[in-house]
Design an enzyme around this catalytic site. Structure first.
Site, PDB file in Angstrom:
ATOM      1  N   LYS A 128       0.905  -1.144   0.038  1.00  0.00           N
ATOM      2  CA  LYS A 128       0.032  -0.033  -0.144  1.00  0.00           C
ATOM      3  C   LYS A 128       0.937   1.270  -0.072  1.00  0.00           C
ATOM      4  O   LYS A 128       1.879   1.327   0.871  1.00  0.00           O
ATOM      5  CB  LYS A 128      -0.725   0.092   1.072  1.00  0.00           C
ATOM      6  CG  LYS A 128      -2.131   1.053   1.314  1.00  0.00           C
ATOM      7  CD  LYS A 128      -2.836   0.833   2.754  1.00  0.00           C
ATOM      8  CE  LYS A 128      -3.722   2.033   2.756  1.00  0.00           C
ATOM      9  NZ  LYS A 128      -4.589   1.845   3.913  1.00  0.00           N
ATOM     10  N   HIS A 172       0.026   4.710   0.412  1.00  0.00           N
ATOM     11  CA  HIS A 172      -0.691   5.835   0.881  1.00  0.00           C
ATOM     12  C   HIS A 172      -1.354   5.444   2.237  1.00  0.00           C
ATOM     13  O   HIS A 172      -1.473   4.473   2.536  1.00  0.00           O
ATOM     14  CB  HIS A 172      -1.773   6.270   0.016  1.00  0.00           C
ATOM     15  CG  HIS A 172      -2.976   5.443  -0.167  1.00  0.00           C
ATOM     16  ND1 HIS A 172      -3.059   4.249  -0.972  1.00  0.00           N
ATOM     17  CD2 HIS A 172      -4.284   5.157   0.516  1.00  0.00           C
ATOM     18  CE1 HIS A 172      -3.897   3.543  -1.014  1.00  0.00           C
ATOM     19  NE2 HIS A 172      -4.859   4.023   0.023  1.00  0.00           N
TER      20      HIS A 172
END
Length: 220
Positions: free
Chosen positions: A104, A106
């Site tokens: 991921k 963000h």
């Protein structure tokens, strides 16, 4: 055989997780049995599954560890329910952690892992449904070591299929032990399944098919 193992074998059959018949495995092998941990879907089933993992981990590895790690995807709920069961049965406070197939990029929890942050010196137990080739550990172990200097206490799977791994000589579990140096254990083995179900769920014809399978793919 411990009672919780017998109960777990019955539980796998009742939950339609352990099936007998004619199956083609991912490896291409034709097998008279198949296990699909994805069939555990209800709250009661997940509760019972977590309790079985917690008991098996306690018996095989003790309770001197910090984190329960479940490789994505099926290992994610396994790590969560095992942590809950460890607290319920033993008052053991363990953190859960899993990996993402794709990191991921963000948010506050960006990165390769989800759940607890790993720290140098953490002792980790890995939980999986079944290990056939060891491929998932080959993918998981580098992620763990890249995140922190952790020590893997052991790998717990629900069923030891007791067949040769990629090398064609030892079981996949034995190959993982030799390669990475940590123990691999299971809640039950197929030998225990056959012992518990022989003459009931396992008919003479099915027993002959299982024996023939292990003549071909079992450890000599």
């Amino acid at each position: 055989m411990e009672q919780y193992k017998r109960d777990f074998i019955d539980f796998m059959v009742e939950s339609n997780v352990l099936k007998f018949g004619d199956f083609t495995l991912k490896s291409g092998r034709k097998s008279p049995f198949f296990m699909n941990a994805g069939a555990y879907v209800t709250g009661d089933q997940l509760h019972r599954l977590g309790l079985a993992y917690a008991q098996a981990i306690h018996d095989a590895f003790g309770l001197d560890f910090d984190v329960v790690f479940g490789p994505a995807y099926k290992g994610i709920p396994l790590s969560v329910i095992t942590c809950i069961a460890l607290d319920e049965l033993y008052g053991k406070e363990a953190r859960y952690c899993s990996d993402r197939k794709e990191a991921k990029d963000h948010g506050a929890d960006k990165g390769q892992l989800l759940g607890a942050e790993l720290h140098d010196g953490d002792r980790v137990v890995i939980v999986e449904d079944v290990t056939t080739s060891g491929k998932s550990i080959d993918e998981t172990y580098p992620k763990l070591k890249a995140a922190a200097d952790v020590e893997v206490v052991g790998l717990m799977v629900s069923l030891n299929r007791m067949e040769v791994g990629k090398g064609g000589v030892k079981t996949a579990q034995a190959e993982i032990q030799d390669k990475y140096g940590f123990p691999v254990s299971s809640i039950v083995s197929m030998a225990e399944v056959v012992e518990a179900l022989d003459g009931t769920v396992i008919t003479p014809d099915l027993k002959a098919a299982i024996d023939a399978y292990y003549q071909q793919y079992g450890v000599k």
